[in-house]
Design an enzyme around this catalytic site. Sequence first.
Site, mmCIF file in Angstrom:
data_model
loop_
_atom_site.group_PDB
_atom_site.id
_atom_site.type_symbol
_atom_site.label_atom_id
_atom_site.label_comp_id
_atom_site.label_asym_id
_atom_site.label_seq_id
_atom_site.Cartn_x
_atom_site.Cartn_y
_atom_site.Cartn_z
ATOM 1 N N CYS B 78 -7.011 6.782 -3.043
ATOM 2 C CA CYS B 78 -8.383 7.258 -2.516
ATOM 3 C C CYS B 78 -8.088 8.905 -1.768
ATOM 4 O O CYS B 78 -8.437 9.603 -2.707
ATOM 5 C CB CYS B 78 -8.950 6.302 -1.472
ATOM 6 S SG CYS B 78 -10.904 6.485 -1.443
ATOM 7 N N HIS B 172 -7.647 1.017 -3.783
ATOM 8 C CA HIS B 172 -6.802 0.749 -2.612
ATOM 9 C C HIS B 172 -6.144 -0.620 -2.956
ATOM 10 O O HIS B 172 -6.409 -1.487 -2.476
ATOM 11 C CB HIS B 172 -7.724 0.550 -1.389
ATOM 12 C CG HIS B 172 -8.428 1.720 -1.018
ATOM 13 N ND1 HIS B 172 -7.840 2.634 -0.163
ATOM 14 C CD2 HIS B 172 -9.911 1.911 -0.997
ATOM 15 C CE1 HIS B 172 -8.620 3.484 0.012
ATOM 16 N NE2 HIS B 172 -9.975 3.417 -0.336
ATOM 17 N N GLU B 174 -3.428 -1.404 -1.699
ATOM 18 C CA GLU B 174 -2.775 -1.868 -0.229
ATOM 19 C C GLU B 174 -3.576 -2.760 0.341
ATOM 20 O O GLU B 174 -3.330 -3.354 1.269
ATOM 21 C CB GLU B 174 -2.434 -0.390 0.579
ATOM 22 C CG GLU B 174 -3.597 0.094 1.340
ATOM 23 C CD GLU B 174 -4.473 1.062 0.127
ATOM 24 O OE1 GLU B 174 -4.018 1.208 -0.896
ATOM 25 O OE2 GLU B 174 -5.350 2.022 0.774
#
Lengths: 299, 198
Positions: B78, B172, B174
Site C-alpha cells: 500500500c 495488505h 499482513e
Amino acid sequence: MSEEKLVQTGTSRVKRGMAEMLKGGVIMDVVDAEQARIAEDAGAVAVMALERVPADIRAQGGVARMSDPEMISEIQRSVSIPVMAKVRIGHFVEAQILQSLGVDYIDESEVLTPADYTHHIDKWNFTIPFVCGATNLGEALRRVNEGAAMIRSKGEAGTGDVSNATTHMRSISDEIRRLSSMREDELYVAAKELQAPYDLVKEVATTGKLPVVLFTAGGIATPADAAMMMQLGADGVFVGSGIFKSANPARRAAAIVKSVTFFDDAKVLAEQSRGLGEAMVGINVSDIPAPHRLAERGW
Amino acid sequence: MKIGVLALQGDVREHIASLGDCGVSARSVKTRDDIDSIDALIIPGGESTTIAKLARAFGVFDLIKARIGSGMPTYGSCAGMILIADQILDGGPDQEILGGIDVQVRRNAFGRQVDSFETDLSFAGIGGTTFRAVFIRAPWVESVGAGVEVLASFNGHPVAIRQGHLLATSFHPELTGDNRIHRFFVDQLCKESSKVRL
C-alpha cells in the site's frame, strides 16, 4: 458469476484495518483548509475537521454539533490525507450525513453535546468506520460491541492538561493486564463487573490487547505529552486544541509527529521540544466543575 | 539474512508477525544504524506522505533509496508500494518517493475509505487457491515499464508487481493471517538475492 458480488466493503477487517494504517501517527484537529494543509505538511496521518476546537467549545459554551458539510468538503478538497469528522453521541443522522460526504472516519465524540443520553449509535449499520472515546476498558468494549473500529482514550479535551488522558490510558492497560492474569472461570464475573460482553472480555484476556487500535486524546499539548502516551501503550495520538492554540502551530505539529515516531528516544524528544514557543495556555482539569467535564459524557 | 520493517509509521507489528509466521525473526528499523544492519526491508502500510517526511527528517531517506538502488530486496504494501514506485499520480504536495520499480502508481486510486474493500485475487507464484486481499484507500498501478512482472490484477489494474529484487502490493496481506506473500518475498526475493551476493 459477476466479479462485483465478490467485493465486500465496510467489513470489520476493512474498518479496523484503516485504523491499523494510522498507527504511530498523529491526527490533528483543524477548523479550515489552511490549518488542514499545515497539518498535512507537518506529517499528520489524518485530520479531524471541526468548526471549533474543544478549547473554543469550552470557552463559548452552547450546543456543539456536527460541522457544516461545506466546511468538511472544503477540507476534503484541500488535503490528500484521510479526513475525519465528529458527530454527537447517539446522533445517527449526523453520521448518515457524514457517510454521504465520504469522510474517512467518524468520531462519535463527547466533545460535542450528546444527542442521546441512553444510546450510542449502532455503528454496525455504517460502511464508514467509527472511533469512540473511552475512559476505561468496560466502556471501550461496549463501544467495540456497538461496532466501533477504533478506540481513543478520552482525556479531558480542550484543557491542555494531560492528566486525564494518563488516567484513562493507565486504567485501560491495567484492566487488560488484570484480565490476562485471570483464570477462565473468573472471566464471567469480570465481564459482569466491566459491563462488557463476555466474548470480547475473553478475547482481550487471550490476546492481551483491545480488539481494535487504541489512540490517546484529550489534553495533549507538547511532544513530551505525546511521547508519554505512546510509552503508556497508545498506538498513536489525537491532538485537538494543542496545536492551533499554540504560538507556532506548524513547528509544534511537526515536532509532535516526530516525537510520536521516536517516543522512546529522549534525545530526539529533547531536540523536538526545543524552542517551540508558547504551548496552549490550558486549564487545570481540577478547576473545571464536574458537570462541565467532557470525559464524563458517554456511558 | 536480516529483514527489517520500516517503523516510522504504519502497521509495522502486523508485518513483523507475518514474517514470524514464516519463521523469520524480523526487526523494526528506523535509524541509519538500523538500516545499515539489515539485508532486506519491508515498507508497511500507513500514510505515504508521513512516512516519506519522517524518513527525510531523520536522515534515512537517501540511505534507503541507495540501498534499494544497489539491490536490497524490498517489499512495499500500500503506502510501501507508493514509496518504491518510480512515479506517483495524485500525490500530496511535493510528495517525495524513493522509487525503484518502473511503474506509475496512482495514490488513493480506489477512492476514500467508504470504497475500501476486500476480495479474492489470483496471485501468480504463491501456489494454492486465491488470496484474500484487503484494499484500504488503496493505490493501483496505472502503467508498467518493461521488465515489470504483474502478479495480480483487479478490474484491469495491476495490484501486485515485481521487478527483480522489488515487490509491491496495493493491498495488505499482513492483515489477513495468510502469509503466502511474505513467504514469497522471503523465498523468492530475499534468498535469490543472497545467492547472487555469494
